[in-house]
Design an enzyme around this catalytic site. Sequence first.
Site, PDB file in Angstrom:
ATOM      1  N   ARG A 519       9.655   6.425   5.252  1.00 27.91           N
ATOM      2  CA  ARG A 519       8.659   7.471   4.995  1.00 27.91           C
ATOM      3  C   ARG A 519       7.906   7.841   6.256  1.00 27.91           C
ATOM      4  O   ARG A 519       7.651   6.989   7.103  1.00 27.91           O
ATOM      5  CB  ARG A 519       7.625   6.992   3.972  1.00 27.91           C
ATOM      6  CG  ARG A 519       8.136   6.911   2.557  1.00 27.91           C
ATOM      7  CD  ARG A 519       7.002   6.631   1.592  1.00 27.91           C
ATOM      8  NE  ARG A 519       6.183   5.521   2.044  1.00 27.91           N
ATOM      9  CZ  ARG A 519       4.915   5.344   1.659  1.00 27.91           C
ATOM     10  NH1 ARG A 519       4.337   6.210   0.849  1.00 27.91           N
ATOM     11  NH2 ARG A 519       4.221   4.321   2.095  1.00 27.91           N
ATOM     12  N   SER A 583       8.496  -3.612   8.289  1.00 25.99           N
ATOM     13  CA  SER A 583       8.369  -4.767   7.381  1.00 25.99           C
ATOM     14  C   SER A 583       9.441  -5.817   7.602  1.00 25.99           C
ATOM     15  O   SER A 583      10.159  -6.195   6.662  1.00 25.99           O
ATOM     16  CB  SER A 583       8.404  -4.278   5.940  1.00 25.99           C
ATOM     17  OG  SER A 583       7.482  -3.240   5.803  1.00 25.99           O
ATOM     18  N   ASP A 637       4.057  -4.621   6.429  1.00 28.36           N
ATOM     19  CA  ASP A 637       3.580  -4.017   5.167  1.00 28.36           C
ATOM     20  C   ASP A 637       2.564  -4.906   4.452  1.00 28.36           C
ATOM     21  O   ASP A 637       1.668  -4.428   3.762  1.00 28.36           O
ATOM     22  CB  ASP A 637       4.756  -3.706   4.213  1.00 28.36           C
ATOM     23  CG  ASP A 637       5.621  -4.929   3.923  1.00 28.36           C
ATOM     24  OD1 ASP A 637       5.503  -5.932   4.653  1.00 28.36           O
ATOM     25  OD2 ASP A 637       6.432  -4.873   2.986  1.00 28.36           O
TER      26      ASP A 637
END
Length: 897
Positions: A519, A583, A637
Site C-alpha cells: 500500500r 514488516s 508494522d
Amino acid sequence: QVDRYLYPMRLSDDALLDVMARFQAEMVKGLGRDTNPTATVKMLPSFVRSLPDGSEKGDFLAVDLGGSQFRAHQVKVFDDGKQSSQLESKFYPTPKEVIQGSGTELFDYIADCLSDFMETKDLKHKKLPLGFTFSFPCKQTKLAEGVLLNWTKHFKVRGVQDTDVVSSLRKALQKHKDIDVDVLALVNDTVGTMMTCGYDDPRCEVGLIIGTGTNACYMEEMRHIDLVEGDEGRMCINTEWGAFGDDGALDDLRTEFDRELDLGSLNPGKQLFEKMISSLYLGELVRLIILKMTKEGLLFNGKVSTALLTKGKIEMKHVSAMEKYKEGLSNTKEILTELNLFPSEEDCIAVQHVCTIVSFRSANLCAAALAAILTRLRENKKLLRMRTTVGIDGGLYKTHPQYPKRLHKVVRRLVPNCDVRFLLSVSGSGKGAAMVTAVAYRLAAQRKQIDAALSPFLLSLETLREVKHKMRTELEYGLKRETQGSASVKMLPTYVCGTPDGTEKGKFLALDLGGTNFRVLLVKIRSGRRRSVQMYNKIFAIPLEIMQGTGEELFDHIVQCIADFLEYMGIKGARLPLGFTFSFPCRQASIDKGTLVGWTKGFKATDCEGEDVVDMLREAIRRRNEFDLDIVAVVNDTVGTMMTCGYEDPNCEIGLIAGTGSNVCYMEDMKNIEIVEGNEGKMCINTEWGGFGDNGCIDNIRTKYDKEVDEGSLNPGKQRYEKMTSGMYLGEIVRQILIDLTKQGLLFRGQISESLRKRGIFETKFLSQIESDRLALLQVRRILQQLGLDSTCDDSIIVKEVCGAVSKRAAQLCGAGLAAIVEKKRENRGVERLQITVGVDGTLYKLHPHFSRILRETVKELAPQCDVTFMLSEDGSGKGAALITAVAKRLHNVGQK
C-alpha cells in the site's frame, strides 16, 4: 347409517393439517427447557448421537423387553464392505406374575434368560457388550442410564418407576458369576428400529412403531435440545407421542367411543393418542361401536350376545381379518358367528365398514404426526425438498392388509416436498439395540484415538507458566550484549524513542510492505483542538514471481507503485517525509537504516538479506529518476500498531500483531538495552518473537504436526513460535491433523481426497468460519464441501474440534508470551500493580471468534498483577508509519533547536 354414525371418525385433509400443526407445536414445547415439564409429548433425549456408518464390527448381545415376549439376541456385525450382519435370537415368554410382580423378580428373570441364551450359544467364556431395548418411557441422562417415567402396555411392575433400569439389570447380572456382560446402551424399541434400518439405508433418520403401542423418534439438531448440554451435532429424540392429547389438545377429535374406551383402560386419561392409533385398542373400539349399534337395533336385529359384552373379545387380528376385502365377507361372517352373533349380509358389510373407518382413522392420525416430524427435519436442514427414509416396525403395520398403503398415501399428500421411503425393519428392537451398542463401541474407540491426537494441544497452566518463564529468559538474552548474537528472540532496537503527544502535524507519505499486498498512503495530520488524521491510500498486488524474484525487481516494482500513486493524487512534485513500514525482521542502526535479517511470510527475493532496505529503496527511486522523497523512518508494522493506539491512548506502550505473522514490540528502558549507547529515556524494542524456540527451548510442546508443518515450510527450523501461533500456519496444522485422522479411518470414511493433499488449502479464514458459534454443522459441511471434502455430520463435529484445539493453543501460547512482556514492564516500573494498554492488529485477533478472548484470559491468569487493556488498532502499518515519521520529525526539530 354407519357413515352417519361414524362421521366424527372421518378426518378431512384440513383436519389432518391442523393435527400436524398442533403436533409441531407440542414438539417445540417438549424440546424447550422451561416448557418441557408441562408438555405432553416428552421429546426424550436418547443420547444416541450417531447413525451406523458401516465401519462397525464385532459380536454384540441384546435383550428386548416391551412386547408380548422377551427376546435375547446375538448380533455379529461384519466389516466386509457389504454392511452384512447376522442375527440369532431366542424367545422367552413374559409370564403375568413377572410383568405385574416386583422389580427384583423382573430383572432376575431377564438375567436368567440371558444366561440361558449364552449357555445355548456357547458364549459364557466371552466378555461381550450388551444393548438393552426397554420399550417404555425413560428419562435418560446418558446412553447407559435411564429412569423409568411410567409403565405402558399392560406392564405394572412394582418398585421400578423413578429408578435407573440399567443399574437394576447390572445388579441382576452380577448374581451370575459365570457371565461377563457390559451394558453399554439403553435403547427404546423405536430408536432400535431407526438404527436397524439406518444400517441398511444411511438416509434413515426417523423410526416409527405402530403395533401394540405407537411411538416415533428422529434425529434432532443438538442446538434445539435445551435439555442436553452442547450445540454440536445431532441426537435421536424419542418423542413418546402416545401421550399427545393428554392435555385435551385432541378433545375435539375424540368420539364418545374413545372416551368410553379410555375410562375402561388401565391408565385413564393417559396415552390418549396411542389409544386412537395402536393395535392394542382398535379391536376394543370396534367392539364398543358394534355394541352401541346393536343396542340401537341397527345390527343383528338388536340381539346383544354375552361375547359382545365382554371387554377385549374383538382383537386387532379380527379387525385385520375382516378387512381382507379379497376374501369377501367370509372372514367377517366367521368371526361374528364365533361371537354368537348371527349376522345377515348387511350386518357383515356394516361391521366391515366400521373396521375400515376405525383403522383408516388410525393411519390418518399417525400420518399427520409423522408429517410434522418430516417437516421439522426438512426445516432443520433448510431444504426445499428432502429425501429421507422412515424405518418402521410393529404388528399393525406388518399384518394389516391395507394399513401401510393408507399411511404412505396420506403422508405423501400432507408433505408433498418430502420424498419418503418406508423401510420395514427386520428384528428392529433387538438388532437395533445391538447396532446402537456397536455404534457406541465404535465412537468410544474413535474418541480415544481423537483424544490421543489432540491431547498434545491441551496445555496445562503449569506448561503455560513454563512458556512464560522461557520467553522472559529469551527476552533478557536478546537485550544483553554478549548473548544477543545467539538469542532466538532478537530484540531489535527500532530507534523510535517517543510516542505521539498530540502536537504532530503535516502531510506524510507511508509505504506498507508486509504481505501479498503493498500500500501507498498519503496521511494528513492536524494538531490542536481539531486534532485529526486523514488518509488516502491505494493497494497494489505483489505477484509471486516478484516476491520470489530478485531484490532489484522487487524495489523497482515498489517505486513503480509509488509513482502511480503520486500521479493519482497529483503530488508528484512535493518532497514529502516518508515512513516505510517494512514488516520483516530488520537490524536498525538508526531510525532510517534497516538491514534485513531474513525474509518471512513467503518472501524470498534474492540479494536483500544483509542489505539496508532504505538504501535499496533510495537507489530504486534514483534509477527511476522521476521524483524524490525524504525517507525519515523504517518501521515494523508492530511498532506502527503501538503508535496508532498510542495516539489515542498515551498508556499504550505495547504493540501486538496476531495475523498472518505474530510479533510484539514494547517501550523498553534505555538502561536495559545494552546494544545501544545511552541510558536515558526509552526506546521501542521490536522483539521479533516469532523466532522464540528456534534454539529448541519449547521442543517439549511441539507436536509431530508442528514438525511436519515446519519441514514443509519455506524456512525449516526458523520462526517456530510463529508457526504455532500465527494465521499463516494454523490451517496447515489443521490439515496435517485431518490427514492423520483420515489415515486412522476416523474421518471422511478413511478416504484422503485430492484436495486434502494440497498444502495451504485450509486457509485460516476457514478456521474462523468453522469455529463460529453461530454456524450450524450444516454450514460447516458446506465449507468443507467448498474445500472438496465430502463430510458427514460426525466428520464436521471432529473437524470443528480439531480447529478449536489448534486455535486455542495458538491463543494460549500468544498469551503466555505477552504475559512475560507485561510482567517485565511491571518490574521495569517497580510497581505492585501495572495498568497498561496493548495496541493490537491482525486478522486472527480481529476475525477469529475465540482467539482474542482466550488470549486475554491467558494474560490475566499468568500476569495477575497487571491490568491489561486491549485496544484495536485502526491501520497501524499505514497511519502508524506516518505517526512515527511525524514523531521523528518533531523530535528532530526539538533536537536542532
